[in-house]
Design a protein around this motif. Structure first.
Motif, PDB file in Angstrom:
ATOM      1  N   UNK A   1       5.736   6.904  -5.842  1.00 49.20           N
ATOM      2  CA  UNK A   1       5.803   7.875  -4.757  1.00 49.20           C
ATOM      3  C   UNK A   1       5.277   7.214  -3.492  1.00 49.20           C
ATOM      4  N   UNK A   2       6.064   7.268  -2.412  1.00 42.48           N
ATOM      5  CA  UNK A   2       5.676   6.702  -1.133  1.00 42.48           C
ATOM      6  C   UNK A   2       5.875   7.749  -0.041  1.00 42.48           C
ATOM      7  N   UNK A   3       5.460   7.427   1.166  1.00 41.00           N
ATOM      8  CA  UNK A   3       5.656   8.345   2.285  1.00 41.00           C
ATOM      9  C   UNK A   3       7.136   8.596   2.557  1.00 41.00           C
ATOM     10  N   UNK A   4       7.998   7.654   2.188  1.00 39.22           N
ATOM     11  CA  UNK A   4       9.435   7.789   2.425  1.00 39.22           C
ATOM     12  C   UNK A   4      10.169   8.404   1.247  1.00 39.22           C
ATOM     13  N   UNK A   5       9.435   8.760   0.203  1.00 41.97           N
ATOM     14  CA  UNK A   5      10.072   9.294  -0.994  1.00 41.97           C
ATOM     15  C   UNK A   5       9.793   8.399  -2.180  1.00 41.97           C
TER      16      UNK A   5
ATOM     17  N   UNK B   1       0.847  -1.186   0.000  1.00 38.13           N
ATOM     18  CA  UNK B   1       0.000   0.000   0.000  1.00 38.13           C
ATOM     19  C   UNK B   1       0.891   1.248   0.000  1.00 38.13           C
ATOM     20  N   UNK B   2       0.291   2.375  -0.316  1.00 36.70           N
ATOM     21  CA  UNK B   2       1.035   3.630  -0.301  1.00 36.70           C
ATOM     22  C   UNK B   2       2.089   3.730  -1.380  1.00 36.70           C
ATOM     23  N   UNK B   3       1.866   3.061  -2.514  1.00 34.04           N
ATOM     24  CA  UNK B   3       2.790   3.130  -3.656  1.00 34.04           C
ATOM     25  C   UNK B   3       2.027   3.664  -4.872  1.00 34.04           C
ATOM     26  N   UNK B   4       2.198   4.937  -5.156  1.00 37.10           N
ATOM     27  CA  UNK B   4       1.531   5.579  -6.293  1.00 37.10           C
ATOM     28  C   UNK B   4       2.484   5.611  -7.478  1.00 37.10           C
ATOM     29  N   UNK B   5       2.083   4.959  -8.557  1.00 35.37           N
ATOM     30  CA  UNK B   5       2.937   4.875  -9.743  1.00 35.37           C
ATOM     31  C   UNK B   5       3.011   6.237 -10.419  1.00 35.37           C
TER      32      UNK B   5
END
Length: 399
Positions: free
Chosen positions: A154-158, A130-134
């Motif tokens: 794009x993830x919360x960690x960069x 989850x939290x992986x926007x292509x």
């Protein structure tokens, strides 16, 4: 043939029902799968798509959930069609025959997703992130053999780069970044009229196995209303509303309560979910780009009358999964993937044609079209030939 080594997992973008189905089918062929979704977690909000058809239940049964979806769903047996407040005709559906499944079931998409999630959690070959926007797609090497797909997410960690052997993009209607990265067009149109959905829980004796469609009722003049039964004494009411409709203002003024009571009368009810939306009619120009196949709402959008959206997306996933597996295992050349576009793009065009005809009947674009529709509806009360021309949505069939 002997099995060839698979160069990395198959990537699936999107954890909706189409992506979930694709992941389970790919794992059934023994392929490791990584599912990527932009959301932080599953959002069980709204019932969304509710009508799942027999051929889709068959696909889901192959991964262990079809029977449970059918058991939990509701099958309506009678379709009633009204003009204003006069019933024009009703249609009863035949018995299921020798099939273990009914022709379709009504069930919340959220419930379907929950059942598919349970199967995914029990499958060691599938990893969900989850939290992986292509935001970017790069293809490396040839379309077969040792090539690969690299997704920038794009993830919360960069930013994170995820590599795999193939990509099945099932990332939904709003995946503009994915379509742009693949160089795809998404031509079509958006209909101006809005539609209001309310799922309400109430007691409506005699309505539990009926679908009701009203053309131009006195309580929604000039537009349509559709009512579907769902599990747990829930009914979906779908109103066509004017382009400038404001749901918040409607609630504040008491207009929403009046709308609901015009349908169900003076009885207690609970609103389970509500939403306002517009219909779209769009399709990508290609459904295969090298090592990437695109499926579901990411590839095609149709009006929901006839339940051709989610159902056609699941059949995209079924078509894509075995072909990716055969190419990845070395059992077939990469040109097999061209047949995915040939078959599923043609299916999408057929769905666009059928739903486009429905929308032209539901929302006439000219006075001439409106007059023709009125003539058909007035004759349908007594003329069987006219009844066949009343179009409130043609249920999907396998392409």
């Amino acid at each position: 043939m002997s099995r060839s080594p698979v160069a990395g997992p198959v990537l699936v973008a999107g954890a909706g029902p189409v992506g979930q189905t694709a992941a389970l089918l790919l794992a059934r062929w023994g392929l490791p799968v990584v599912v990527l979704d932009s959301r932080p977690e599953r959002d069980m909000v709204g019932s969304k798509s509710i009508c799942q058809q027999r051929d889709v239940l068959d696909v889901w049964e192959s991964v262990g959930v079809g029977a449970e979806v059918a058991r939990r769903g509701v099958t309506w047996t009678t379709a009633r069609t009204f003009h204003r407040d006069t019933e024009l005709f009703s249609v009863r559906f035949a018995a299921r025959g020798r099939s273990p499944f009914p022709p379709f079931v009504n069930i919340s998409q959220c419930e379907t997703e929950r059942l598919l999630d349970e199967r995914i959690a029990a499958e060691p070959l599938i990893e969900v992130r989850w939290g992986h926007r292509v935001v970017g797609i790069a293809q490396e090497g040839p379309a077969d053999g040792a090539g690969a797909v690299a997704l920038t997410c794009a993830t919360d960690e960069g930013e994170a780069v995820v590599r795999g052997s193939y990509l099945l993009a099932c990332s939904g209607a709003r995946c503009d970044a994915v379509r742009t990265a693949l160089g795809l067009s998404f031509d079509g149109q958006t209909f101006g009229d809005q539609f209001l959905i309310c799922d309400i829980r109430t007691d409506l004796p005699g309505w539990q196995q009926e679908r009701r469609f009203y053309f131009d009722p006195e309580w929604n003049p000039g537009r349509q209303v559709l009512i579907h039964p769902c599990p747990d004494s829930t009914f979906r009411i779908d109103w066509q509303v004017p382009p400038g409709f404001d749901l918040r203002a409607e609630e504040t003024s008491g207009g929403l309560d009046r709308r609901i009571r015009q349908v169900i009368g003076d009885r207690p009810y609970e609103i389970v979910w509500k939403s306002v939306y517009r219909f779209h009619s769009r399709v990508v120009d290609r459904m295969r780009v090298g090592r990437v196949l695109i499926a579901g709402d990411a590839a095609h959008l149709v009006a929901p009358f006839g339940a051709r959206g989610l159902n056609s997306g699941v059949l995209d996933a079924e078509n894509a999964a075995w072909k990716i597996a055969f190419v990845a295992r070395g059992w077939a050349p990469a040109t097999l993937l061209d047949s995915y576009h040939d078959e599923r793009h043609a299916a999408a065009l057929e769905n666009l044609e059928v739903t486009g005809a429905t929308m032209r009947f539901l929302v006439p674009g000219t006075e001439e079209d409106a007059g023709r529709r009125l003539d058909v509806l007035e004759r349908a009360a007594h003329d069987p030939a006219a009844r066949a021309q009343v179009d409130s949505g043609r249920l999907a069939e396998p392409f």
